[in-house]
Design an enzyme around this catalytic site. Structure first.
Site, PDB file in Angstrom:
ATOM      1  N   HIS A 141      38.477  51.180  95.657  1.00 20.12           N
ATOM      2  CA  HIS A 141      39.491  50.584  96.226  1.00 20.12           C
ATOM      3  C   HIS A 141      40.788  50.427  96.019  1.00 20.12           C
ATOM      4  O   HIS A 141      41.157  50.187  95.476  1.00 20.12           O
ATOM      5  CB  HIS A 141      39.047  49.727  97.649  1.00 20.12           C
ATOM      6  CG  HIS A 141      40.986  50.406  98.950  1.00 20.12           C
ATOM      7  ND1 HIS A 141      41.782  49.759  98.521  1.00 20.12           N
ATOM      8  CD2 HIS A 141      40.158  50.739 100.153  1.00 20.12           C
ATOM      9  CE1 HIS A 141      42.170  50.191  99.945  1.00 20.12           C
ATOM     10  NE2 HIS A 141      41.484  50.429 101.019  1.00 20.12           N
ATOM     11  N   ASP A 166      39.852  54.512 107.835  1.00 14.96           N
ATOM     12  CA  ASP A 166      41.228  53.779 106.862  1.00 14.96           C
ATOM     13  C   ASP A 166      41.836  52.915 107.437  1.00 14.96           C
ATOM     14  O   ASP A 166      42.912  53.147 107.237  1.00 14.96           O
ATOM     15  CB  ASP A 166      41.893  54.302 106.031  1.00 14.96           C
ATOM     16  CG  ASP A 166      42.796  53.730 104.088  1.00 14.96           C
ATOM     17  OD1 ASP A 166      42.142  53.368 104.125  1.00 14.96           O
ATOM     18  OD2 ASP A 166      43.411  54.698 104.150  1.00 14.96           O
TER      19      ASP A 166
HETATM   20 MN    MN Z   1      41.663  51.989 102.300  1.00 16.60          MN
END
Ligand code: MN
Length: 363
Positions: free
Chosen positions: A193, A319
């Site tokens: 990430h 997200d």
């Molecule tokens: Mn993210």
């Protein structure tokens, strides 16, 4: 041309449209981590990127920052209401960036254990809606390997999140290979990430306001993934499974050029770090990597990545809470694909890559 503006349809959970929607890059933090970050900000620790990122979110009074901070900490009413409104059935949660990666090694190990306990509690409280990825104190590999075993085999977490660089170091560094070996042996994926660029690359980005999610995160994280490829990690650990968000941080756009330039560099022996590999760089990006649409809901990009890496490697992510726009779910619902392709993207690939319990999602 794929639509920018989706048709107004009702977003609902429970699979009425023919598939469940599983979001795979959904950010979270427990209060213990917030307290550690506040202390680091007060003492001036963590570097310029940490201060730009966490300093902003923990001090800004903007509506966006307040929304993000309140939702990061929530695995109850607020988050579930947002998931319901966006038609997201299940979220794979992970400790938000930079996670433990900006902490001193011993503190990183300690905080990883607490974070994994808290995340496992949140998932156990609502297994229909949440799964989680473990965090590790990467700078203490022996402890990290033990914590990996505990997190996966005792706590039931579904993989590992690595919030990119580890105080300026990368998983291509052999110091971290025992952890990668253990992750491969566990047969769980590692989600690479983004985080803020490291101290030696951030200054020119910071002065332009481009260090964050607009661009800097992607160039740092794509470099990390490419370093993993070129370092030979994936010859050593060929079954390692790596998930990249943001449609692969643009790596799929470069496949031809990586292969062409890598071959030339191997032949010229220009760099010590560039060695012959068993496969071409693009082969690894099609063998060891999976890609999510976090923050990249735009049809042309998703279709391109599916075309070059294979539709069986591309899945949905939102997200949240950094990006929360129900219309982006509609954009992806309305892509010009068959129902079977949509089910693969939203449900089947996430279930398969993270080993999720599909029955728990519908109970
Ligand atoms: Mn993210």
């Amino acid at each position: 041309m794929t639509q920018y503006t989706p048709q107004p349809t009702k977003l609902e959970t429970s699979g009425g449209q023919g598939y469940l929607r599983v979001a795979t890059e959904e950010a979270w933090w427990p209060q213990e981590v917030v307290a550690v970050y506040r202390g680091m900000l007060e003492r001036g620790e963590g570097g310029p990127g940490f201060h730009s990122l966490i300093g902003h979110y923990l001090t800004s009074q903007s509506d966006r920052a307040k929304f993000v901070v309140s939702r990061l900490a929530d695995t109850g009413e607020l988050r579930l209401a947002d998931m319901d409104a966006a038609g997201v059935d299940h979220a794979v949660l992970s400790l938000t960036s930079p996670g433990t990666n900006s902490l001193e090694p011993a503190l990183g190990t300690q905080v990883a254990t607490i974070a994994n306990d808290r995340l496992a509690e949140a998932c156990a409280a609502n297994p229909a809606r949440f799964s989680g990825l473990a965090t590790l104190g990467f700078e203490e590999p022996d402890s990290a390997v033990k914590e990996l075993d505990r997190a996966i085999n005792q706590l039931g977490l579904k993989g590992v999140v690595c919030n990119s660089h580890i105080r300026g170091r990368y998983l291509s560094d052999t110091a971290f290979w025992p952890i990668l070996e253990a992750i491969e042996a566990c047969d769980v994926p590692i989600y690479l990430h983004p985080q803020t660029p490291n101290d030696s690359m951030i200054s020119t980005l910071l002065e332009s306001g481009l260090d964050g999610a607009i661009f800097g995160f992607a160039i740092e994280t794509s470099m990390h993934a490419l370093k993993i490829v070129t370092s030979g990690v994936l010859d050593r650990f060929p079954k390692l499974r790596i998930v990249l968000g943001h449609m692969g941080e643009a790596l799929p756009f470069w496949l031809y050029r990586f292969d062409y330039m890598h071959k030339g560099q191997v032949v010229s022996k220009r760099y010590e770090a560039i060695k012959p590999l068993e496969l071409t760089p693009s082969d690894y990006l099609k063998r060891n990597f999976w890609y999510t649409s976090s923050g990249m809901p735009w049809g042309p990009t998703i279709d391109y990545v599916r075309k070059v890496v294979g539709a069986d490697r591309v899945m949905y992510a939102m997200d949240y809470p950094y990006e929360y726009a129900p219309d982006e779910v509609r954009m992806q619902d309305q892509l010009d694909w068959t129902l079977a392709e949509k089910k693969m993207f939203f449900e089947d690939i996430p279930v398969s890559v993270f080993g999720l319990d599909r029955d728990a999602m519908t109970s």
